[in-house]
Structures are given as structure tokens and as C-alpha cells.
Design a protein around this motif. Structure first.
Motif, PDB file in Angstrom:
ATOM      1  N   SER A 100       0.830  -1.204   0.000  1.00  0.00           N
ATOM      2  CA  SER A 100       0.000   0.000   0.000  1.00  0.00           C
ATOM      3  C   SER A 100       0.867   1.259   0.000  1.00  0.00           C
ATOM      4  N   LYS A 109       2.870  -3.733   7.649  1.00  0.00           N
ATOM      5  CA  LYS A 109       1.976  -4.541   6.827  1.00  0.00           C
ATOM      6  C   LYS A 109       1.997  -5.964   7.354  1.00  0.00           C
ATOM      7  N   GLU A 168      -4.805   0.525   4.733  1.00  0.00           N
ATOM      8  CA  GLU A 168      -5.424  -0.261   3.669  1.00  0.00           C
ATOM      9  C   GLU A 168      -5.602  -1.692   4.164  1.00  0.00           C
ATOM     10  N   ARG A 196     -11.098  -4.512  -0.877  1.00  0.00           N
ATOM     11  CA  ARG A 196     -10.092  -3.604  -0.323  1.00  0.00           C
ATOM     12  C   ARG A 196     -10.789  -2.360   0.228  1.00  0.00           C
ATOM     13  N   ALA A 204      -9.434   1.473   1.717  1.00  0.00           N
ATOM     14  CA  ALA A 204      -8.320   2.376   1.982  1.00  0.00           C
ATOM     15  C   ALA A 204      -8.844   3.654   2.624  1.00  0.00           C
TER      16      ALA A 204
END
Length: 980
Positions: free
Chosen positions: A139, A441, A537, A565, A567
Motif C-alpha cells: 500500500s 503490513k 489499507e 479492499r 483504503a
């Protein structure tokens, strides 16, 4: 000079590609179980195991993919002297000369903020290139409101196994952003043992050195594996003072009658040397310092000045007539403004390359569960912290109001205008900006077998970028308070309003004008201000793959899946920026917004023929994706491709498809950011010179006189385009290529050649029209304000002073088109006691064009400055026993912009051309049983960037601001590893 304005950012159209010949070296890929292995070298494609390569979700047993894929291994990048994954991805071998945002852009407003490093393929920008880590999205990260692309600084380095680059549109396989291509960073798997690594570089001129230390460790058992890495990376900053070619940027022009470049540069009367303009970096008429502004007064001319009437003055205690204590340096009809002071040695402390320090940790693992289809539970954790900083230089325009006791008696009658008595142009000195970006992440997943032939893979990931960005700024309210003073009775001054610990501004003296300012006062008015950017995200993905049914020449294989997804961006600038309290800087409001997407995708591969006459292989591939965004609705993309191998030594491949890019969150929700344009762009200036035109009628309708002259800057407010219905960009992609692998005897060696044609056209490109364009289109419209159009973006004029305000939101406007050819030639053979491998890659662009509006003509920038039409690399490696020796060369073709600016190269006073640029490197590697050492030198000839004139392009020194040039110079590197 007939100067055209560039309607697109120079970084958005320098094209890049050098597609690999995947058939000419060991093929590396990710198997369907997720492990990484080197496929054995073989003469026949059928000797390869089933693998999944970047660009497809289907396991395949062919040596060539339908789309060309470039593979660069970690061992190759180490031997080439790259110190980070970012350096690899921004190298000419991948970008083919396209301009990238790197560490030389610390003083510029760029997406992702200072210190961020991004990569974009085909010159189409970083938001049109998708970055993957082990096949999953990385991301965006960075600071400030315009975060929209992956920051390469977050990627691991020491545990990377290879990089796969697909330079072909692939939105039907990967979704949004895969317009120009996909870069997949793949880590090593199933590591046993511990490896320590240390890297160090040194430069000839000092500054810009890099060092890194890393540990990679792992354990593989019968039912599971775990591995990870930690690395520390540090890069010293490089200042303008560290290199000869950046210490004095001049106009670098020549007389109209001809002569040497630079021979017409202004000579500073004080030094007898060419005038340097390091404050703005753009050339003459640079920001003045050590100067005051008054109304026009009679006085003594400084050396080089003419006349007797001036409104700009420099302190000179020897002057006893006219304006006592000052000499005139500007404002007279015959006085060149270049006489003014513009140089301060402290300007050379400005950053040429940003300093940075990063900590990166990566952990991955898997455990065989023995249930759910012999499933493996797996996870990945990536965390990094980047701390970067830049040094700048600030001028302070300090307004002393009429009647202020801070103005000395000899200037008491001055009336600069607007209630200001004297304006002091002070060289304040250096300022600092810094960024701290924390990125995380995490991914967890499960993969296994649905049946004996079908596999599944489910993953859930969450990424978070949390950035603090700090800069130093004068605060408008504190400056105003400090200038409102009265005598303190002790020979000094105090603020009328003493709240907040107000410190009185200094009395206007020659020392103050020269930048000698009281520390207590600067500590009060010049303070660090900090904002924060949070970007998150979350992604969920499930896919299934396997054979569907059999045809006479193989199984039809398929893959289907779905992805979700979400974000979110939340950028909160400093409260002083929100309140428009940053003196002489733009204001900005928070950027906040979210977007969610649901997608379903599928892919099929058909083996039509295999092992028959005129068809060793004939395979077709089709993929499609349906997308539904909360922000703009649904969309569909598809891709068709085929591979035909009539005989074993030649293959043909082609694909056609559509791709898209959803508007980045900042493009949708960017908070209003203010800026200013010169009053000279007001369309109604002297509108009486164009009688009968729509512009004349429109200006007259606002009650403006025919000889109207705007005296106010044009305010431009930039903002996101969500409210105006911003849509996704769409594109069409076509590639076609041939791969030749003729068979020769061992005495000749193996030769492989790949040639690929590419054609990408992006429509409805997300862009801002620009304040000047909006005004021009509005005031030349027959409908003017009654018809909406672009006039809806122009506020009614201020009734008091006629000032204009333009609202420049992101809209779907631009068209981008690139066409070209990629050539890759590889030669290998046994030579003496060892083996030789040589690889050459060349990209030849046929077109790199752009237009902002639908009715505009496409402008082809191919071959212009910062947009090379050709680039290439050469890599020659000789391997013998435990040794390797490498020679490398990177090349960017000559460029010129004379044609674009309608100039004659033979007579132009502006130098707008550069020769071909070559960088050479040498290195050697020795591998022991448990240790290795690699050492070498990059930029062997210490090649400096070429020089151009000021006037149209941003420059560093006199060189173009262009990432394809090496600003550091000759660099020595060494890499040591030890395994246990």
C-alpha cells in the motif's frame, strides 16, 4: 524566447522499458504452493516444473509467458553495487531512463512528501505502476496529503530473492494501478541458518555515503518454516557545497551572435565572476537578499547599476549623499535586477541528496496443518521506520510599517506601499525539514487443495503508514506582533502585546539586513511546525486455480477469485497551516476520505496445439475482472494473449487488453491548498487590444476598463475531485514480440534475442487543469459564466480590487500515449576455464505524447530533455571457480528541446540539448564456503551530469533535475556476508 509552457509534470512522461528475455537465463518464479525455487536450466520448456510467474494466476509449464517478464536476482544487484531495493527499482535497467522521484527531490513538492522514493514504468508515473511483495499489494506510504504510491523505502533488502517486472497492462489480473506494469518483489523462502551482511560505500568527493547492516535467519522443519530479516540502513546527505558543479548555477547562456556557453552570463560587479543564483536554482533574477525596498528615491548607484533613481538598495556606509548609507541596486529603468545580491555561502548547505536512516524488519512463516486440503497456514509481517531530513535556505521579507520606531531616521520618510515603510529582504539562513514514517503490513493466509487438481489461497492483510512531517516556518501572527513595538525606556523596544512571550523585532540596521538577527527573536518567530499523515489499507483475497477439462494437447486451466479492499487517508497539517499562519507559504486543510472496492476476477489458458508440425506450442490466455468502487461505481477490464512457438528456436507472443486506475484517495479528497500565480496571467489585462473577441466581451461585462491592469496575484486553491464526480482512468494496452533462440555449437555459444513492441494509451487521465488554463478557457468561452464549463471554477472577482480566485480540482482530462520497442540480447558460452554471460537491453520509444484537453493536439515529448527516446544497459559477467568479474554500462541517449521551443540550435542563446550519457562500473565477487565478498566501483569515470541553460527546466547547479543522471559521482562499494 518563444517559450511554450509544459502542460504536464516532467516526471510523468519520461518513458521506460527494457523487457527481459526470460528465456535466456535461469527462470525464477513462485510455485503454486508459495515456495520459491530456481527452475533448472533446460533446453526444452517441458523440463520446467509448474510455476506461477508475475502477470498470471495460473500455474504453467511453459518456459515463456504470454507477456514478457524481466527477472533481476539479488545476486545480480549486489554485484552491480546497488545498496537497496529502491536503488534497484529506480535503475536504468528497470526504468530505461524514465524520470523517477528519488532523494534529489527533497526541496520540491512531490507526492509522498520529501524523502519518498517511487518508481513508474513507461514514464506514466508511479500511481500507474503496481508494486507487489510476494504477489500481494504494497500500500502507499509517505507524508503530507498527496500520498498515493508505494514508497520503496519500506521494502526489505537483504531477504529479497529476486524482482520480477511485467511491463504490460494487467488490471484484469491484479486490479487498479497495473496500467504501465507490475513489479513483484519476491523474498527467499525456507531458509536454514543465519547470515550476516554488511555493506559500505565511499565517494570520491565525500558526502552521500551509504552503509547497511543486516541479519537473515530461518529454520525449516518437516511441517513448517520460519524466517526473517532485520536491517539498518543509513545514507549521508549530500549538499550543494560537496560538488564543484553545484556550487554556482548561472544562466549558462551565450550571446545572440554566438560564442561559448556561459559567455553572456551576468558578471557580478563585486567579484568580477559570473553571477550565482543558488536560492531559486532557476537562474537570473533570483530571490534578492541583503537588500531593502522603498519607493523610488534619488541616490548613488552601486557598481554596475545605472541612473540616479532606485527602489532597491544595498547597505554601504561610504555613501553620504542621496539615501545615506545605501547604494541603489534596482528599480531604475536602465538597471539590471541582477545587480542585486542573491548569493549567501549558506545557500550551498542546501541538500542535493536527502539524508536518511531506515530500520526494516521482515518475518514470514508457514505451518502444514494436515487438514483442509493439506493446507498451509502462512503469515508475513513487514515493518519499517524511515527518518529523513533536508536542509534548505530561507529569505525573509520583513515589512517595517510606516512610522515604526524600528526604522532609522534616514529611512523614516520611505513609503514602500500598502502601509509599509521599508521592506527588508533578509537572507535568514538555513532551515530544516524532516519526516518520520512508520510503516507496517501484516498478512495471514491459508492455502491448500480443494481436490487432487485444484488449489485455493485465502489471505487477509492490513497495512498502516503513520508519518509525522516537520518543517520550520515564520509565523505570520508572531511576526506582526513582534513588529508592533514601543520603546522600553532602556534604549530598546518591547511588544505592545506581550502575550505568548512576544519578542520585539530588531531595529532595521545594516547588520539585520545582512542576516544578523537576534537569537531570541528568531526563536520566537521561526518555529518547527508538524503535521501527521495516516494511511491505512485492508485487503481480503481468495482465489482458486486448477485444470478445468482436457483438450487433445493439454488441460485447459483456470483461476477465479474475489478481492475486497478498503483504503483510508487522514492527513492533518499543522494547525498553523490550516489557519493560514505560515508566513509566505501556502495554507492547507485536512485531507480525509475512504474508498472501498469489491472485485471478481477470472483467467483461462487454452493449450491449442503442442508438439506438432509448425506448433511446438500454441497457447491462448484470457482474463477479466469486474470492479465496483464506492467512489465511482463499477468497471470491467479484460486481456487476451497468445504464445506461438512454430519451431523450438522461435516464439511469437502478443496480448491486448484494457486496464484502469482508480483515482487515488488524495486525488479525490485532497484538502484545499492555497497557492498564488502572477497577476500577469489575468486574461483581462489590456483586453482592449483584442476588440470583438469573446474575451473582450467577457472582461467588459465585469466592468473592467479596456486598459485594465491587475495588481493582485491570482489565488489558486487546489483540492480533490470527489465532489465533481471524478472517475477512473482507463487504458488500452497492446504488446507483440518475437523471441529467437537459435541452437549453435558450444564453440559458438548460446544467443537469445527478444524484441517486443508496446503501445499504451491512457484516457480520462486524472489531472488538474492548472490555474492559467482554467482562466484562459473561461474568459475565452462565448457562454462565459452563464454556461458553467470551466467558469464554474473561477470565483467572481473581488469587488474591491478585482482579484481572481481559481479552484483547481482534480478532474478527468488528460490523454497519455506511449509506443516503443524493447530489445534484449543475451549471449553465453564457456570461455577458457570459466563462462561468459553478456546481456544488452535497449528501449526505443517511438512516441511519448500527451494532451491535457480533449480538443488539444497530442504533443510528442519523445527525445526532449528528461524524456529520452532511447536508453540501454550492458551487463558482462565472467565466472570462474569461486570468482565473478563484472563490467556494467548504463546509457541514456542524447536529448534536445529546441524544436519544441521553436529555436534554432545553431543560433539559440539557450542551451537546451545534452549529449548521450554513459555510466560505467566494475566489480568482482569471491564466494567461499560460508562467506563472500563483493567489491567494485560505480560511475568509474566520475561522469558529471551535462549542463543546460536556465529558463524552462528545473536544474541542480546547471544540470537538469533528472533521476537518470548520477549526482553523487564515483562511488566505491564493498559487500560482506557470513553464514552459519
Amino acid at each position: 524566447m518563444n517559450r511554450k509552457s509544459l502542460s504536464r509534470h516532467p516526471l510523468s512522461f519520461a518513458l521506460a522499458t527494457a523487457l527481459v528475455l526470460g528465456v535466456s537465463a535461469p527462470a525464477f518464479a513462485q510455485d503454486t504452493a508459495g515456495s520459491t525455487q530456481a527452475a533448472p536450466q533446460a533446453e526444452k520448456a517441458t523440463n520446467l516444473d509448474t510455476v506461477t510467474v508475475t502477470g498470471s494466476r495460473i500455474g504453467r509449464d511453459v518456459f515463456n509467458s504470454v507477456s514478457p517478464v524481466q527477472v533481476i536476482t539479488r545476486e545480480e544487484t549486489t554485484l552491480a553495487g546497488f545498496q537497496s531495493t529502491a536503488g534497484v527499482l529506480q535503475s536504468t535497467a528497470i526504468t530505461a531512463g524514465s524520470a523517477q522521484i528519488n532523494n534529489a527531490y527533497g526541496g520540491y513538492v512531490t507526492n509522498g512528501g520529501p524523502g519518498a522514493n517511487t518508481v513508474g514504468l513507461r514514464g506514466l508515473g508511479p500511481t500507474r505502476t503496481l508494486i507487489l511483495l510476494n504477489g500481494r499489494r504494497v500500500s502507499p506510504a509517505g507524508s503530507r496529503g498527496s500520498v498515493g504510491a508505494t514508497d520503496l523505502n519500506v521494502l526489505p533488502n537483504s531477504i529479497v530473492d529476486r524482482v520480477e517486472v511485467l511491463k504490460d497492462g494487467a488490471s484484469s489480473v491484479y486490479g487498479s494501478d497495473a496500467v504501465a506494469g507490475v513489479i513483484n518483489i519476491i523474498t527467499k523462502k525456507k531458509i536454514d541458518g543465519v547470515t550476516f551482511e554488511a555493506r559500505q560505500t565511499a565517494t570520491d568527493g565525500g558526502g552521500g555515503e551509504q552503509r547497511s547492516y543486516a541479519i537473515v535467519a530461518g529454520k525449516t522443519g518437516a511441517t513448517g518454516h520460519i524466517s526473517g530479516s532485520y536491517e539498518y540502513y543509513n545514507r549521508d546527505g549530500l549538499s550543494l557545497n560537496d560538488r564543484d558543479w553545484t556550487r554556482c548555477n548561472t544562466d549558462y547562456r551565450r550571446p545572440a551572435t554566438g560564442g561559448a556557453w556561459g559567455s553572456s552570463d551576468t558578471i557580478d560587479p563585486l567579484t568580477g565572476q559570473p553571477k550565482c543564483y543558488p536560492i531559486t536554482g532557476t537562474g537570473s533574477n533570483g530571490v534578492t537578499i541583503n537588500t531593502i525596498g522603498t519607493q523610488s528615491l534619488t541616490g548613488v548607484a552601486a557598481a554596475g547599476a545605472r541612473g540616479t533613481s532606485f527602489n532597491r538598495w544595498r547597505p554601504n556606509s561610504a555613501v553620504t549623499t542621496g539615501l545615506v548609507g545605501f547604494e541603489g541596486v534596482g528599480g531604475g529603468q536602465t538597471t539590471n535586477s541582477n545587480i542585486r545580491d542573491t548569493f549567501d555561502p549558506r545557500t550551498l548547505n542546501r541538500s542535493l541528496i536527502s539524508g536518511a536512516e531506515t530500520h526494516t524488519g521482515y518475518l514470514q512463516g508457514g505451518l502444514d496443518l494436515g487438514v483442509l486440503g493439506d493446507a498451509e497456514a502462512y503469515f508475513e509481517l513487514l515493518g519499517s521506520r524511515r527518518e529523513s531530513e533536508q536542509t534548505g535556505y530561507r529569505q525573509l521579507s520583513l515589512d517595517y510599517l510606516r512610522g515604526s520606531p524600528l526604522i532609522p531616521a534616514n529611512l523614516a520618510s520611505s513609503n514602500f506601499g500598502g502601509g509599509v515603510g521599508v521592506r527588508a529582504f533578509i537572507g535568514y539562513g538555513n532551515d530544516k525539514s524532516s519526516q518520520k514514517v512508520d510503516f507496517f503490513k501484516g498478512t495471514a493466509g491459508l492455502r491448500g487443495h480443494v481436490s487432487s487438481t485444484w488449489d485455493y489461497d485465502f489471505s487477509l492483510s492490513h497495512a498502516r503508514s503513520d508519518a509525522d512531517y516537520t518543517m520550520e516556518s515564520f509565523l505570520t501572527d508572531r511576526l506582526n506582533k513582534s513588529l508592533n513595538v514601543v520603546a522600553d525606556g532602556a534604549g530598546g523596544f518591547r511588544c505592545v502585546d506581550t502575550s505568548d512571550g512576544c519578542v520585539a523585532a530588531p531595529r532595521l540596521t545594516s547588520a539585520v539586513i545582512g542576516g544578523q538577527l537576534p537569537r531570541a527573536w528568531t526563536d520566537y518567530v521561526f518555529v518547527p511546525v508538524t503535521g501527521n499523515t495516516l494511511y491505512t489499507e485492508t485487503t481480503a483475497n481468495i482465489s482458486f486455480s486448477g485444470p478445468l477439462f482436457s483438450l487433445p494437447h493439454g488441460d485447459v486451466r483456470g483461476a477465479v477469485g474475489a478481492e475486497w479492499r478498503r483504503a483510508k487517508i487522514d492527513d492533518t497539517p499543522s494547525i498553523h497551516s490550516i489557519n493560514n499562519n505560515l508566513y509566505n507559504l501556502t495554507s492547507s486543510t485536512p485531507t480525509r476520505g475512504t474508498d472501498t472496492v469489491k472485485e471478481v476476477f477470472g483467467e483461462l489458458e487454452f493449450p491449442i496445439l503442442s508438439g506438432v508440425t509448425a506448433a511446438e506450442e500454441l497457447t491462448f490466455n484470457v482474463s477479466g475482472r469486474w470492479t465496483d468502487y464506492d467512489s465511482y461505481g463499477s468497471d470491467q477490464t479484460y486481456k487476451l494473449g497468445g504464445l506461438w512457438t512454430p519451431v523450438s528456436w522461435v516464439s511469437f507472443r502478443a496480448s491486448y487488453g484494457t486496464s484502469y486506475r482508480a483515482p487515488a484517495l488524495f486525488e479525490q479528497f485532497l484538502g484545499a491548498t492555497s497557492g498564488f500565480l502572477s497577476n500577469q496571467i489575468d486574461p483581462c489585462n489590456n483586453w482592449g487590444n483584442d476588440p470583438g473577441t469573446p474575451k473582450a466581451r467577457n472582461c467588459a461585462s465585469e466592468g473592467l476598463a479596456p486598459d485594465f491592469q491587475s495588481t493582485q496575484s491570482v489565488s489558486v486553491i487546489q483540492a480533490g475531485g470527489a465532489e465533481s464526480g471524478l472517475k477512473a482512468e482507463t487504458s488500452k494496452n497492446f504488446t507483440a514480440g518475437i523471441v529467437l533462440q537459435p541452437e549453435f555449437s558450444s564453440a559458438v555459444g548460446d544467443i537469445s534475442l527478444a524484441v517486443d513492441y508496446f503501445n499504451i494509451e491512457v484516457s480520462n487521465g486524472v489531472s488538474r487543469a492548472g490555474g492559467a488554463n482554467i482562466l484562459d478557457l473561461c474568459y475565452n468561452s462565448p457562454d462565459f459564466r452563464a454556461g458553467g464549463g470551466f467558469c464554474r471554477l473561477v470565483d467572481a472577482r473581488n469587488p474591491l480590487n478585482g482579484a481572481l480566485t481559481v479552484r483547481d480540482s482534480y478532474v478527468n482530462l488528460a490523454t497519455d500515449k506511449v509506443r516503443g520497442l524493447d530489445f534484449t540480447l543475451r549471449y553465453t558460452r564457456d570461455l577458457g576455464p570459466g563462462s561468459l554471460r553478456a546481456t544488452a537491453q535497449v528501449t526505443r520509444f517511438l512516441e511519448q505524447s500527451n494532451k491535457l484537453f480533449q480538443d488539444d493536439e497530442l504533443i510528442d515529448y519523445n527525445g526532449m530533455l528528461n524524456t529520452p527516446d532511447m536508453s540501454g544497459t550492458l551487463d558482462v559477467v565472467y565466472s570462474w571457480n569461486k570468482w565473478k568479474f563484472r563490467y556494467g554500462m548504463e546509457w541514456v541517449n542524447a536529448m534536445q528541446s529546441y524544436d519544441y521551443y521553436e529555436l534554432d540550435a545553431a543560433t539559440s542563446v539557450y542551451k537546451f540539448d545534452v549529449p548521450s550519457y554513459f555510466l560505467h562500473s566494475l566489480s568482482t565477487e569471491y564466494k567461499g564456503d560460508t562467506w563472500s565478498v563483493t567489491a567494485g566501483v560505480r560511475n568509474l569515470r566520475n561522469e558529471e551530469p551535462p549542463m543546460i541553460s536556465s529558463g524552462a527546466y528545473n536544474r541542480v547547479g546547471n544540470a537538469p533535475l533528472y533521476s537518470g543522471y548520477d549526482y553523487v559521482g564515483r562511488t566505491y562499494f564493498v559487500n560482506l556476508t557470513k553464514s552459519f
